[in-house]
Write an enzyme that holds these catalytic residues in place. Structure first.
Site, short mmCIF file in Angstrom:
data_model
loop_
_atom_site.label_atom_id
_atom_site.label_comp_id
_atom_site.label_asym_id
_atom_site.label_seq_id
_atom_site.Cartn_x
_atom_site.Cartn_y
_atom_site.Cartn_z
CG HIS A 12 -6.42 18.29 45.93
ND1 HIS A 12 -6.71 19.61 46.16
CD2 HIS A 12 -5.14 18.27 45.46
CE1 HIS A 12 -5.65 20.35 45.89
NE2 HIS A 12 -4.68 19.57 45.44
N GLY B 173 -9.13 21.08 47.10
CA GLY B 173 -8.58 22.42 46.85
C GLY B 173 -8.95 22.89 45.45
CG HIS B 174 -7.27 20.91 42.03
ND1 HIS B 174 -6.74 19.74 42.51
CD2 HIS B 174 -6.23 21.60 41.50
CE1 HIS B 174 -5.44 19.71 42.27
NE2 HIS B 174 -5.09 20.83 41.67
CD GLN C 253 3.54 23.93 35.43
OE1 GLN C 253 2.77 24.46 34.64
NE2 GLN C 253 3.25 23.84 36.73
CB SER D 245 -0.27 19.20 47.64
OG SER D 245 0.68 18.86 46.66
CB SER D 246 -1.43 16.11 43.14
OG SER D 246 -0.65 17.19 42.73
NE ARG D 247 5.27 18.28 43.78
CZ ARG D 247 6.25 19.12 43.58
NH1 ARG D 247 6.86 19.65 44.60
NH2 ARG D 247 6.64 19.42 42.37
#
Ligand code: AMP
Length: 280
Positions: A34, A36-37, A61, A185-187
């Site tokens: 997104h 942000g990245h 992780q 966020s991807s979430r």
């Protein structure tokens, strides 16, 4: 744009770039990119000659019961986005190549990982530091960019970079938010349209903290209580995991909230675990 899946090929290219005097920027991601990245890639591009974006959903992780299987994948969309902002190299290693059957070497940062997300997600940071150390070794960057969105992760990785003596400039870039303040966020795609407006509850709580400090209220407990009330009032289906006031790089808890302190919050919102933070 170059697409590389082989670790060997990535190592060779990194050596060649360095030998020809080109500086390397690295932006590690788990894909589903997104804005942000993309802001991290853009920042790396402005400071180095060749930017390597890595896309790797790192199984090490994720804890038991966490969302590894459901982690969103969008390789085609990701590549188009990286290309559109002029990203030069994308490294997409395979999990089997990163973690062989015999894999048994882990990188672990100690104290900084015992608190906040480390408490909520045991073994999470061990997975993060191990994969990032491997990516450092494979791509040999001069500069790396991580997001403040994952504040503890950035602090832990900076510590690792210093402790292991990597000659890498470490940049922490600001959090990119949606118009209403929700940290990207991807979430976020897990919210239904009805639920989505309530996802800003963390952001509203952080803003409340900032306002209270401006009004000279510095008692951490008083501010936390107010933040919890804001989250509850915005989203009835929320459950706060923690609210913490810490010094920026030591992650030490502070008694009095003041300028320069970081307030972090983690909560489940309609069953989606979100984290966010703000420097006061
Ligand atoms: P991820 O793909 O979630 O592992 O994130 C990869 C990098 O992007 C990490 O350094 C994150 O901190 C950063 N990142 C994630 N969300 C944001 C955001 N909203 N703004 C800025 N950076 C972000």
């Amino acid at each position: 744009m170059q697409l590389i899946r082989s670790i060997k090929k990535m190592q060779t290219l990194a050596r060649e770039l360095t030998a020809s005097g080109k500086s390397i920027g690295l932006v590690p991601t788990m894909g589903s990119l997104h804005q942000g990245h993309l802001s991290l890639i853009d920042r790396a591009k402005r400071k180095t000659d060749s930017v390597i974006t890595t896309i790797f959903v790192n199984p090490a992780q994720f804890g038991r019961g966490e969302d590894l299987k459901n982690y969103p994948l969008d390789e085609k969309g990701d590549l188009a986005k990286i290309k559109s902002i002029g990203g030069q190299i994308v490294f997409l290693p395979r999990a089997d190549d990163i973690y062989s059957d015999d894999f048994q070497t882990w990188v672990n940062v100690e104290n900084l990982t015992n608190t906040l997300e480390g408490k909520a997600r045991p073994a999470h940071f061990r997975g993060v530091t191990t994969i990032v150390a491997k990516l450092f070794n494979i791509t040999r960057p001069d500069l790396v960019v991580f997001g403040q969105k994952d504040y503890q992760q950035a602090v832990v990785l900076k510590r690792m970079t210093l402790d292991l003596g990597y000659p890498i400039k470490f940049v922490i870039a600001p959090t990119v938010r949606e118009r209403d303040g929700l940290a990207m966020s991807s979430r976020n795609r897990n919210f239904s349209p009805d639920q989505r407006p309530e996802a800003i509850c963390l952001y509203l709580a952080l803003r409340t903290a900032r306002e209270m400090i401006k009004s000279r209220i510095d008692n951490v407990k008083t501010i936390s209580n107010e933040m919890r009330a804001v989250i509850r009032a915005t989203c009835a289906k929320s459950k706060v995991d923690y609210i913490a006031f810490t010094e920026f790089e030591s992650l030490k808890p502070v008694r009095k909230a003041k300028r320069g302190v970081i307030v972090s919050v983690a909560a489940s919102v309609h069953g989606v675990r979100l984290i966010d933070n703000m420097k006061l």
